[in-house]
Design a protein around this motif. Structure first.
Motif, short mmCIF file in Angstrom:
data_model
loop_
_atom_site.label_atom_id
_atom_site.label_comp_id
_atom_site.label_asym_id
_atom_site.label_seq_id
_atom_site.Cartn_x
_atom_site.Cartn_y
_atom_site.Cartn_z
N SER A 52 0.86 -1.17 0.00
CA SER A 52 0.00 0.00 0.00
C SER A 52 0.90 1.22 0.00
N PRO A 53 0.39 2.39 -0.42
CA PRO A 53 1.20 3.60 -0.32
C PRO A 53 1.73 3.82 1.10
N ALA A 54 0.90 3.65 2.12
CA ALA A 54 1.34 3.88 3.50
C ALA A 54 2.48 2.95 3.89
N ALA A 55 2.40 1.70 3.49
CA ALA A 55 3.47 0.75 3.79
C ALA A 55 4.76 1.18 3.11
N PHE A 56 4.67 1.64 1.88
CA PHE A 56 5.85 2.07 1.15
C PHE A 56 6.42 3.38 1.72
N TRP A 57 5.57 4.19 2.35
CA TRP A 57 6.06 5.41 3.00
C TRP A 57 6.81 5.11 4.30
N GLY A 58 6.69 3.87 4.79
CA GLY A 58 7.39 3.49 6.02
C GLY A 58 6.53 3.41 7.25
N PHE A 59 5.20 3.44 7.07
CA PHE A 59 4.30 3.37 8.22
C PHE A 59 3.92 1.92 8.49
N GLY A 60 4.09 1.49 9.74
CA GLY A 60 3.84 0.12 10.12
C GLY A 60 2.38 -0.16 10.36
N PRO A 61 2.04 -1.39 10.73
CA PRO A 61 0.65 -1.77 11.02
C PRO A 61 0.05 -0.87 12.09
N GLY A 62 -1.23 -0.58 11.93
CA GLY A 62 -1.92 0.26 12.90
C GLY A 62 -1.85 1.75 12.60
N TRP A 63 -1.29 2.13 11.47
CA TRP A 63 -1.23 3.54 11.12
C TRP A 63 -2.65 4.10 11.00
N ARG A 64 -2.77 5.40 11.17
CA ARG A 64 -4.08 6.05 11.09
C ARG A 64 -3.93 7.41 10.43
N THR A 65 -5.03 7.91 9.92
CA THR A 65 -5.01 9.20 9.24
C THR A 65 -6.01 10.16 9.88
N GLU A 66 -5.78 11.41 9.64
CA GLU A 66 -6.72 12.47 10.07
C GLU A 66 -6.84 13.47 8.93
N PRO A 67 -8.02 13.60 8.31
CA PRO A 67 -9.28 12.94 8.63
C PRO A 67 -9.24 11.43 8.36
N PRO A 68 -10.06 10.67 9.08
CA PRO A 68 -10.04 9.21 8.95
C PRO A 68 -10.33 8.70 7.53
N GLN A 69 -11.23 9.38 6.81
CA GLN A 69 -11.61 8.88 5.49
C GLN A 69 -10.45 8.90 4.48
N CYS A 70 -9.40 9.67 4.77
CA CYS A 70 -8.26 9.73 3.85
C CYS A 70 -7.43 8.45 3.88
N SER A 71 -7.72 7.57 4.83
CA SER A 71 -6.99 6.30 4.90
C SER A 71 -7.19 5.47 3.64
N THR A 72 -8.28 5.70 2.93
CA THR A 72 -8.54 4.95 1.70
C THR A 72 -7.50 5.26 0.64
N LEU A 73 -6.97 6.49 0.64
CA LEU A 73 -5.94 6.85 -0.32
C LEU A 73 -4.59 6.25 0.06
N ALA A 74 -4.34 6.12 1.38
CA ALA A 74 -3.07 5.59 1.86
C ALA A 74 -3.02 4.07 1.85
N GLY A 75 -4.18 3.44 2.03
CA GLY A 75 -4.21 1.98 2.09
C GLY A 75 -5.59 1.46 1.78
N PRO A 76 -5.99 1.45 0.52
CA PRO A 76 -7.32 0.96 0.16
C PRO A 76 -7.50 -0.50 0.53
N ALA A 77 -8.72 -0.87 0.84
CA ALA A 77 -9.01 -2.26 1.19
C ALA A 77 -8.84 -3.13 -0.05
N THR A 78 -7.89 -4.04 0.02
CA THR A 78 -7.62 -4.91 -1.12
C THR A 78 -7.38 -6.34 -0.64
N ASP A 79 -7.38 -7.24 -1.59
CA ASP A 79 -7.06 -8.64 -1.33
C ASP A 79 -5.58 -8.85 -1.65
N ASP A 80 -4.77 -9.13 -0.62
CA ASP A 80 -3.33 -9.26 -0.83
C ASP A 80 -2.98 -10.33 -1.87
#
Length: 224
Positions: A66-94
């Motif tokens: 995911s973009p967030a993983a490639f940016w260096g953010f580990g499991p449990g990362w969060r965004t503010e506003p919360p809805q922007c998390s879809t851009l950083a790590g969309p729900a996908t099937d690995d």
């Protein structure tokens, strides 16, 4: 990585992003009527490895991508506003994700594709208005993400993100990193390219232009 002197708590970084950005929001390219007949084939993503400069070490992406993983953010990362998390790590099937990572003097390059006709990845256009600038945090790492102009790709919707991150390390110093990510929503797939650079490196970074060019070439390769 660049190391600086003592810094304020990461919370100050996050709080500081609440200021209003007077600049107009960047534009993302809307979906256009595609004249491309070839369908996306995730296996073709390996073809764009040849776009890396000489001397890069390349390996297949293993684990969640995911973009967030490639940016260096580990499991449990969060965004503010919360809805922007879809851009950083969309729900996908690995299991549908394919990609590679390359490391060299100009930074770290990641390219990935995820999704399928049975597990499509789509973009809610409302997010582009809600997430002009937002924050992402995980542990001692905090980042500011700003939407930037993305290249136009026929038959796709593209989004660009500029991420500036800081990690507070032992002794009160900080590690800095910068990343450019361009995402393309093509048919049922999400294709994204991220270039991560070290602002303190003596080597010229690959940067934004390289990342924008690579997303265009990656989508073209996936289409055959």
């Amino acid at each position: 990585m660049c190391r600086c002197g003592p810094v304020l708590a990461v919370a100050v970084l996050v709080a500081g992003t609440a200021c209003t950005d007077p600049r107009p929001p960047p534009t993302s390219s809307p979906t256009t009527t595609s004249t491309v007949s070839s369908q996306v084939n995730p296996a073709r993503i390996s073809r764009v490895r040849s776009e890396l400069p000489a001397g890069y070490e390349v390996a297949d992406v293993i684990g969640p991508a995911s973009p967030a993983a490639f940016w260096g953010f580990g499991p449990g990362w969060r965004t503010e506003p919360p809805q922007c998390s879809t851009l950083a790590g969309p729900a996908t099937d690995d299991s549908t994700t394919r990609g590679w990572s390359g490391s060299g003097p100009g930074g770290i390059v990641h390219a990935a594709v995820t999704g399928s006709p049975t597990s499509p990845v789509t973009l809610d256009p409302v997010l582009l208005g809600d997430c002009g600038q937002w924050t992402v945090t995980s542990g001692n790492t905090a980042g500011i993400v700003s939407l930037i102009d993305a290249p136009v790709i026929d038959g796709a919707t593209t989004v660009g993100m500029d991420t500036q991150a800081k990690t507070v390390v032992e002794g009160g110093t900080e590690t800095l990193s910068a990343a450019y990510t361009f995402s393309a929503y093509v048919d049922d797939y999400l294709v994204f390219v991220t270039v991560v650079t070290d602002p303190g490196s003596p080597n010229p970074p690959l940067g934004r232009e390289f990342a924008a060019d690579l997303i265009v070439k990656t989508v073209s390769a996936l289409r055959g």
